[in-house]
Design an enzyme around this catalytic site. Structure first.
Site, PDB file in Angstrom:
ATOM      1  N   HIS A 180      -4.755  16.533  11.276  1.00  0.00           N
ATOM      2  CA  HIS A 180      -5.635  15.822  10.352  1.00  0.00           C
ATOM      3  C   HIS A 180      -5.419  16.346   8.939  1.00  0.00           C
ATOM      4  CE1 HIS A 180      -8.241  19.362  10.396  1.00  0.00           C
ATOM      5  NE2 HIS A 180      -8.922  18.812   9.385  1.00  0.00           N
ATOM      6  N   LYS A 212       5.384  14.950  -4.743  1.00  0.00           N
ATOM      7  CA  LYS A 212       4.783  13.871  -5.532  1.00  0.00           C
ATOM      8  C   LYS A 212       3.574  14.393  -6.264  1.00  0.00           C
ATOM      9  CE  LYS A 212       4.432  11.867  -1.730  1.00  0.00           C
ATOM     10  NZ  LYS A 212       4.491  11.047  -0.614  1.00  0.00           N
ATOM     11  N   THR A 272       6.603  18.420   5.991  1.00  0.00           N
ATOM     12  CA  THR A 272       5.894  17.204   5.599  1.00  0.00           C
ATOM     13  C   THR A 272       6.545  15.937   6.131  1.00  0.00           C
ATOM     14  OG1 THR A 272       7.143  17.005   3.535  1.00  0.00           O
ATOM     15  CG2 THR A 272       5.088  18.282   3.453  1.00  0.00           C
ATOM     16  N   LYS A 273       7.773  16.070   6.617  1.00  0.00           N
ATOM     17  CA  LYS A 273       8.533  14.904   7.092  1.00  0.00           C
ATOM     18  C   LYS A 273       9.190  15.246   8.426  1.00  0.00           C
ATOM     19  CE  LYS A 273       9.469  13.345   2.454  1.00  0.00           C
ATOM     20  NZ  LYS A 273      10.405  13.151   1.382  1.00  0.00           N
TER      21      LYS A 273
END
Length: 147
Positions: free
Chosen positions: A32, A97, A81-82
Site C-alpha cells: 500500500h 518524477k 519502484t518498477k
C-alpha cells in the site's frame, strides 16, 4: 527473512513470495502507498510478486505494484519502484518524477479505478476487519484505492 524485515501487515495478502527468497536485514515490502491519502482521500493498494531464487539486499524497499522475476538480486539500499525482469541484478535509487507529476498520475489512476470499480471503503483494511471474501476481491481486481 532476517531481523528487522517488514512485510506490509495491513495488506499482506497482496504479497506473493516465491521459493528460495532471501530478505536481508531491514527489507520492507509494501503493498500500500498512503502518500495519496492526504491529497486524494484514498490509499493506493497494489499486489507485489517476488519470484523464485531472489535475494533482496539489506535496507531495500519494495513498493506496491512491483513484480520481481526469478533469479534476481536486488542491491542493498535499493528502492524498487518498477518491475525487475528475471535474471537481473538491480540496485540504486534515483529521482523518478516531481511530487506534482506523482499526484497527477495517481489522480488519473484513482479516476480510472473509480470507473473500473476498484475503489474500496475502510472495510477492505485490517482496521476494518477485512473478510476473506474482500481480500479475494481486492486481489482478483489487482488492487485499487482504499479509503
Amino acid at each position: 527473512m532476517q531481523q528487522g524485515c517488514i512485510i506490509d501487515d495491513s495488506h499482506c495478502w497482496m504479497i506473493t513470495i516465491g521459493d528460495n527468497v532471501t530478505l536481508a536485514p531491514n527489507v520492507h515490502i509494501l503493498a500500500h502507498d498512503a502518500s495519496t491519502k492526504q491529497e486524494l482521500g484514498y490509499t493506493l493498494v497494489k499486489p507485489v510478486k517476488i519470484g523464485n531464487n531472489v535475494f533482496i539486499g539489506a535496507g531495500s524497499i519494495i513498493l506496491p505494484g512491483v513484480t520481481i522475476g526469478n533469479r534476481v538480486i536486488i542491491g542493498a539500499g535499493s528502492v524498487v519502484t518498477k518491475d525487475i525482469p528475471s535474471n537481473s541484478v538491480a540496485c540504486g535509487n534515483k529521482i523518478i518524477k516531481s511530487y506534482d507529476q506523482y499526484i497527477e498520475e495517481k489522480q488519473r489512476g484513482l479516476e480510472m479505478a473509480m470507473t473500473e470499480g476498484r475503489v474500496f471503503d475502510e472495510s477492505y483494511t485490517i482496521l476494518g476487519l477485512i473478510t476473506d471474501e474482500k481480500k479475494k476481491e481486492l486481489k482478483e481486481k489487482k488492487g485499487g484505492f482504499v479509503v
